[in-house]
Enzyme design. Sequence first.
Site, PDB file in Angstrom:
ATOM      1  N   LEU A  46       1.282   6.579   1.173  1.00  0.00           N
ATOM      2  CA  LEU A  46      -0.059   6.024   1.402  1.00  0.00           C
ATOM      3  C   LEU A  46      -0.009   4.755   2.235  1.00  0.00           C
ATOM      4  O   LEU A  46      -0.916   4.466   3.003  1.00  0.00           O
ATOM      5  CB  LEU A  46      -0.732   5.710   0.066  1.00  0.00           C
ATOM      6  CG  LEU A  46      -1.190   6.918  -0.748  1.00  0.00           C
ATOM      7  CD1 LEU A  46      -1.645   6.476  -2.124  1.00  0.00           C
ATOM      8  CD2 LEU A  46      -2.310   7.660  -0.023  1.00  0.00           C
ATOM      9  N   GLU A  48       2.478   0.848   3.121  1.00  0.00           N
ATOM     10  CA  GLU A  48       3.575  -0.031   2.755  1.00  0.00           C
ATOM     11  C   GLU A  48       3.234  -1.432   3.211  1.00  0.00           C
ATOM     12  O   GLU A  48       2.528  -1.622   4.192  1.00  0.00           O
ATOM     13  CB  GLU A  48       4.874   0.548   3.317  1.00  0.00           C
ATOM     14  CG  GLU A  48       5.593  -0.183   4.374  1.00  0.00           C
ATOM     15  CD  GLU A  48       6.772   0.684   4.853  1.00  0.00           C
ATOM     16  OE1 GLU A  48       7.865   0.496   4.302  1.00  0.00           O
ATOM     17  OE2 GLU A  48       6.601   1.510   5.758  1.00  0.00           O
ATOM     18  N   GLY A  49       3.657  -2.410   2.441  1.00  0.00           N
ATOM     19  CA  GLY A  49       3.411  -3.804   2.800  1.00  0.00           C
ATOM     20  C   GLY A  49       4.734  -4.509   2.946  1.00  0.00           C
ATOM     21  O   GLY A  49       5.756  -3.881   3.206  1.00  0.00           O
ATOM     22  N   PHE A  51       6.411  -5.913   0.624  1.00  0.00           N
ATOM     23  CA  PHE A  51       7.291  -5.794  -0.536  1.00  0.00           C
ATOM     24  C   PHE A  51       7.441  -4.357  -1.039  1.00  0.00           C
ATOM     25  O   PHE A  51       8.506  -3.962  -1.450  1.00  0.00           O
ATOM     26  CB  PHE A  51       6.763  -6.666  -1.674  1.00  0.00           C
ATOM     27  CG  PHE A  51       6.426  -8.052  -1.237  1.00  0.00           C
ATOM     28  CD1 PHE A  51       7.436  -8.965  -0.972  1.00  0.00           C
ATOM     29  CD2 PHE A  51       5.114  -8.441  -1.051  1.00  0.00           C
ATOM     30  CE1 PHE A  51       7.138 -10.246  -0.543  1.00  0.00           C
ATOM     31  CE2 PHE A  51       4.806  -9.728  -0.624  1.00  0.00           C
ATOM     32  CZ  PHE A  51       5.821 -10.632  -0.366  1.00  0.00           C
ATOM     33  N   LYS A  73       3.386   2.749  -6.923  1.00  0.00           N
ATOM     34  CA  LYS A  73       3.994   1.666  -6.143  1.00  0.00           C
ATOM     35  C   LYS A  73       5.414   1.397  -6.619  1.00  0.00           C
ATOM     36  O   LYS A  73       5.661   1.247  -7.812  1.00  0.00           O
ATOM     37  CB  LYS A  73       3.162   0.386  -6.290  1.00  0.00           C
ATOM     38  CG  LYS A  73       3.686  -0.802  -5.485  1.00  0.00           C
ATOM     39  CD  LYS A  73       2.666  -1.925  -5.429  1.00  0.00           C
ATOM     40  CE  LYS A  73       3.160  -3.106  -4.602  1.00  0.00           C
ATOM     41  NZ  LYS A  73       2.125  -4.140  -4.437  1.00  0.00           N
ATOM     42  N   ASP A 165      -3.144 -13.379  -2.006  1.00  0.00           N
ATOM     43  CA  ASP A 165      -2.898 -12.466  -0.885  1.00  0.00           C
ATOM     44  C   ASP A 165      -4.159 -11.681  -0.553  1.00  0.00           C
ATOM     45  O   ASP A 165      -4.113 -10.493  -0.263  1.00  0.00           O
ATOM     46  CB  ASP A 165      -1.735 -11.532  -1.226  1.00  0.00           C
ATOM     47  CG  ASP A 165      -1.073 -10.930   0.006  1.00  0.00           C
ATOM     48  OD1 ASP A 165      -1.465 -11.289   1.136  1.00  0.00           O
ATOM     49  OD2 ASP A 165      -0.166 -10.096  -0.163  1.00  0.00           O
TER      50      ASP A 165
END
Length: 316
Positions: A46, A48-49, A51, A73, A165
């Site tokens: 889906l 990714e960031g 982390f 996650k 964030d």
Amino acid sequence: RAITRELGRIKEKREQDLPIISGEIPPQETDPADFKRRFLKKIRKLGEGNFGTVELCQYDPNGDQTGEMVAVKSLKTENESSNLRKEINTIRNLYHENIVKYKGICNEEGGTSIMLIMEYMPAGSLKEYLPNNKSNVTQKKLLLYALQICQGMEYLGSQNYIHRDLAARNILVENDSLVKIGDFGLTKSIKDDKDYYKVTEEQDSPVYWYAPECLISRKFYKASDVWSFGVTLYEMMTYCDRDNSPPKVFQQMIGPTKGQMTMVRLVEALEKGWRMPCPDSCPDMVYTQMRRCWSRAPEDRADFESLIKEFAFLLS
Ligand code: ADP
Ligand code: MG
């Protein structure tokens, strides 16, 4: 004698059933928040960031493809799993219409890494959703999203958390009229005797979304989230246009820089009073709200409560 035997059986049966009749809950065999890895079937990635990686999975204990869809996650690097544990501890205590729902964890097979299971948000984050649905999302819808984000943030603050964030990439879309705050990876709880959180560990921070006090003294107040909300509102009003993203706009203004110098220039510009300009076709009334989020001193900024009132008024 047959009747006596029958009555005895009925009595025995009644006694077995008694705990249920009296309203007691029979002991559960499995914790519904405990997902078994062998039943989690990956469908696709889906997103990714910095982390984590988030995957769409079907949780299918019956093995007949009737199981529910969930978002899972996990962290890119194992040693960061303590952060995910912290994120799980935060999100599992949050119950609000505009905060993504915690479903459980998956923590098995040697226990090397833990996974966070949350509700699946079919339309992804605002960063993907807005550019792709420009023609259906009216400005009124954008203001509705802004209101919902403020409501979620007001709740988060009431629980003494600072998100740290807040950005379009971390706002998830359920459908065209419901958004929720996600990604509690940097969220901190503030202690009773303080009104800010001080960062001690060095890490990539989303500098273009940060208020001056975060960049200068690494202090995060509830009002620092308000600043980031202002930047998020800016992103929304540009429909998350890549050419007008906060990093692009800042870099165009400060010119080419590298590494630590970028942050120095950014702080200088903000201290001199520079702010992102009003996006094209953004109403003045909305830009006014961004500017209320971007007052230099945290105590001079709007709070989420007053922003809720403003957006409710703009929507009426
Ligand atoms: P990171 O901490 O690495 O930034 P996020 O929690 O922000 O990870 O997730 C990364 C991306 O995955 C998001 O920007 C979004 O596109 C997608 N995503 C995250 N959670 C969900 C969800 N519950 N449903 C659908 N997509 C999600
Ligand atoms: Mg994220």
